[in-house]
Motif scaffolding. Structure first.
Motif, mmCIF file in Angstrom:
data_model
loop_
_atom_site.group_PDB
_atom_site.id
_atom_site.type_symbol
_atom_site.label_atom_id
_atom_site.label_comp_id
_atom_site.label_asym_id
_atom_site.label_seq_id
_atom_site.Cartn_x
_atom_site.Cartn_y
_atom_site.Cartn_z
ATOM 1 N N ASN A 262 0.800 -1.199 0.020
ATOM 2 C CA ASN A 262 0.061 -0.001 -0.052
ATOM 3 C C ASN A 262 0.789 1.257 0.004
ATOM 4 O O ASN A 262 0.518 2.234 -0.564
ATOM 5 C CB ASN A 262 -0.852 0.048 1.239
ATOM 6 N N TRP A 263 2.077 1.157 0.636
ATOM 7 C CA TRP A 263 2.892 2.430 0.442
ATOM 8 C C TRP A 263 4.335 2.015 0.648
ATOM 9 O O TRP A 263 4.735 0.986 1.393
ATOM 10 C CB TRP A 263 2.609 3.064 2.024
ATOM 11 N N THR A 264 5.377 2.510 -0.117
ATOM 12 C CA THR A 264 6.704 2.488 -0.271
ATOM 13 C C THR A 264 7.176 3.698 0.544
ATOM 14 O O THR A 264 7.017 4.779 0.161
ATOM 15 C CB THR A 264 7.111 2.550 -1.707
ATOM 16 N N ALA A 265 7.880 3.449 1.425
ATOM 17 C CA ALA A 265 8.449 4.607 2.592
ATOM 18 C C ALA A 265 9.491 5.127 2.124
ATOM 19 O O ALA A 265 9.798 6.296 2.317
ATOM 20 C CB ALA A 265 8.324 4.136 3.853
ATOM 21 N N ASN A 266 10.467 4.183 1.876
ATOM 22 C CA ASN A 266 11.960 4.691 1.749
ATOM 23 C C ASN A 266 12.783 3.774 0.721
ATOM 24 O O ASN A 266 12.450 2.558 0.390
ATOM 25 C CB ASN A 266 12.619 5.016 3.045
ATOM 26 N N VAL A 267 14.096 4.129 0.371
ATOM 27 C CA VAL A 267 14.809 3.591 -0.435
ATOM 28 C C VAL A 267 16.323 3.773 -0.328
ATOM 29 O O VAL A 267 16.564 4.907 -0.124
ATOM 30 C CB VAL A 267 14.006 3.820 -1.967
ATOM 31 N N THR A 268 17.150 2.896 -0.632
ATOM 32 C CA THR A 268 18.482 3.220 -0.715
ATOM 33 C C THR A 268 19.260 2.097 -1.681
ATOM 34 O O THR A 268 18.636 1.122 -1.855
ATOM 35 C CB THR A 268 19.309 3.158 0.533
ATOM 36 N N PHE A 269 20.595 2.494 -1.742
ATOM 37 C CA PHE A 269 21.225 1.594 -2.867
ATOM 38 C C PHE A 269 22.277 0.655 -1.497
ATOM 39 O O PHE A 269 22.850 1.349 -0.688
ATOM 40 C CB PHE A 269 22.274 2.245 -3.407
ATOM 41 N N GLY A 270 22.582 -0.361 -2.004
ATOM 42 C CA GLY A 270 23.328 -1.151 -0.751
ATOM 43 C C GLY A 270 24.035 -2.568 -1.508
ATOM 44 O O GLY A 270 24.069 -2.240 -2.956
ATOM 45 N N GLY A 271 24.511 -3.289 -1.009
ATOM 46 C CA GLY A 271 25.360 -4.546 -1.495
ATOM 47 C C GLY A 271 26.693 -4.455 -1.995
ATOM 48 O O GLY A 271 27.113 -3.101 -1.693
ATOM 49 N N THR A 272 27.322 -5.452 -2.290
ATOM 50 C CA THR A 272 28.677 -5.383 -2.372
ATOM 51 C C THR A 272 29.234 -4.482 -3.484
ATOM 52 O O THR A 272 30.240 -3.786 -3.079
ATOM 53 C CB THR A 272 29.452 -6.862 -2.641
ATOM 54 N N ASN A 273 28.410 -4.359 -4.523
ATOM 55 C CA ASN A 273 28.776 -3.373 -5.509
ATOM 56 C C ASN A 273 27.874 -1.992 -5.504
ATOM 57 O O ASN A 273 28.230 -1.354 -6.276
ATOM 58 C CB ASN A 273 28.525 -3.989 -6.521
ATOM 59 N N ASN A 274 27.256 -1.727 -4.425
ATOM 60 C CA ASN A 274 26.543 -0.537 -4.119
ATOM 61 C C ASN A 274 25.517 -0.339 -5.294
ATOM 62 O O ASN A 274 25.121 0.536 -5.884
ATOM 63 C CB ASN A 274 27.211 0.634 -4.203
ATOM 64 N N GLN A 275 25.013 -1.508 -5.805
ATOM 65 C CA GLN A 275 24.341 -1.744 -7.146
ATOM 66 C C GLN A 275 22.959 -2.436 -6.925
ATOM 67 O O GLN A 275 22.220 -2.677 -7.955
ATOM 68 C CB GLN A 275 25.087 -2.317 -8.339
ATOM 69 N N THR A 276 22.478 -2.528 -5.539
ATOM 70 C CA THR A 276 21.142 -3.330 -5.292
ATOM 71 C C THR A 276 20.350 -2.131 -4.718
ATOM 72 O O THR A 276 20.730 -1.648 -3.572
ATOM 73 C CB THR A 276 21.455 -4.357 -4.275
ATOM 74 N N LEU A 277 19.082 -2.094 -5.408
ATOM 75 C CA LEU A 277 18.322 -1.156 -4.802
ATOM 76 C C LEU A 277 17.424 -1.845 -3.438
ATOM 77 O O LEU A 277 16.868 -2.817 -3.760
ATOM 78 C CB LEU A 277 17.427 -0.601 -5.625
ATOM 79 N N PHE A 278 17.329 -1.048 -2.286
ATOM 80 C CA PHE A 278 16.882 -1.582 -1.373
ATOM 81 C C PHE A 278 15.609 -0.961 -0.966
ATOM 82 O O PHE A 278 15.751 0.183 -0.709
ATOM 83 C CB PHE A 278 17.651 -1.899 0.333
ATOM 84 N N ILE A 279 14.477 -1.389 -0.835
ATOM 85 C CA ILE A 279 13.163 -0.925 -0.778
ATOM 86 C C ILE A 279 12.115 -1.149 0.588
ATOM 87 O O ILE A 279 12.296 -2.394 0.842
ATOM 88 C CB ILE A 279 12.248 -1.147 -2.074
ATOM 89 N N THR A 280 12.169 -0.229 1.496
ATOM 90 C CA THR A 280 11.288 -0.473 2.591
ATOM 91 C C THR A 280 9.856 -0.155 2.096
ATOM 92 O O THR A 280 9.384 0.992 1.714
ATOM 93 C CB THR A 280 11.681 0.174 3.856
ATOM 94 N N ALA A 281 8.856 -0.941 2.439
ATOM 95 C CA ALA A 281 7.455 -0.811 1.849
ATOM 96 C C ALA A 281 6.514 -1.574 2.886
ATOM 97 O O ALA A 281 6.382 -2.789 2.825
ATOM 98 C CB ALA A 281 7.255 -1.355 0.483
#
Length: 296
Positions: A262-281
């Protein structure tokens, strides 16, 4: 000959469609990956120097870690109802601690230092999201969202502002008090540009950052507000709410990532190559592999 021409045209159209369908930012052939949906409301993702992502389960007063090895572990309970998070250069985790309307610094061993507990003797509305600049100062937003665990039901500060805490932690200044409800905030890695999402007014602005932390040249970036925001290495800005919407540096939408919550609150990049989008929803957290790396 006519049939050959039609075949060539069809192949051209199919090829052209495929190229157009490819995302400028999402890795080809990848899909949204559900990490877990065991939470009450997830927020504040922040990656450490190794790419492990910390995030909050705000109603449960917890901070969790999703490691680069794919493990999900609790980092801290009794986290001050932390909301937005970001890592300082020294490895401490900066947190918008909503329980008592404070700004915290949390050491790797979970030792808490209260950096800000008010402004000119008045209680803050509720620090929500933050970004430390390259010099070590901290910008944070201070909207008002009434919480059920608070004893108070009214503001002590009428304006919902953006503040800047100086690198020596001695001075707290107002850098914008002409917003309805500022929320998501992020700056460019060179420390020259700040983005602030005014979720209450459905707008996102860019600012020029000066050496003393003050801002100028407030410019409408897009007619869309956001809960959380992040940047990639190309300067594209990611806004949240209805999934994740991506804008290029000119404020033009170039991608929309649908998220089944219903709602996507926030987002950042992470992972070993800084190439994974991490989404809190809402109750869940997701990952998505990208073509681009996060700004760093």
């Amino acid at each position: 000959m006519f049939r050959l021409a039609l075949t060539i045209l069809a192949l051209f159209l199919i090829s052209n469609y495929t190229l157009q369908a490819q995302s400028p930012v999402i890795a080809d052939g990848t899909e949204l990956n559900l990490v877990s949906d065991q939470f009450s409301f997830t927020e504040g993702p922040a990656a450490d120097s190794e790419g492990n992502v910390y995030f909050t389960d705000q109603p449960n007063n917890d901070i969790w870690i999703y490691t680069i090895d794919g493990e999900l572990n609790k980092f801290m309970d009794e986290s001050g109802r932390s909301n937005g998070l970001y890592f300082a250069e020294n490895g401490d985790l900066l947190a918008c601690a909503d329980a008592k309307n404070e700004l915290w610094s949390i050491s790797p061993h979970m030792v808490v230092e209260v950096l800000v507990d008010g402004y000119e003797g008045k209680r803050l509305n509720g620090p929500n999201d933050l970004w430390p600049d390259p010099s070590g100062g901290i910008y944070f937003t201070d909207p008002y969202y009434q919480r059920e665990y608070w004893d108070h039901t009214e503001k002590e500060i009428e304006e919902e502002r953006v503040y800047y805490l100086s690198p020596d932690r001695e001075d707290l200044i107002i850098v914008d008090d002409d917003l309805v409800q500022p929320n998501g905030i992020i700056g460019s890695p060179d420390g020259n540009t700040l983005y602030v999402a005014d979720i209450g007014d459905g707008k996102t602005y860019s600012y020029t950052i000066h050496e003393d932390g003050t801002l100028s040249n407030k410019t409408l970036f897009t007619e869309m507000g956001s809960d959380g925001v992040t940047l990639d290495e190309q300067g594209n800005l990611y806004l949240t709410g209805d999934g994740v919407t991506v804008f290029n540096q000119e404020g033009e939408q170039i991608e929309h990532i649908s998220v089944p919550q219903n709602w996507t609150a926030n987002v950042t990049f992470g992972g070993t190559n800084n190439q994974t989008l991490f989404i809190t929803a809402s109750t869940a957290v997701y990952t998505l592999e990208m073509k681009v790396k996060g700004a760093s």
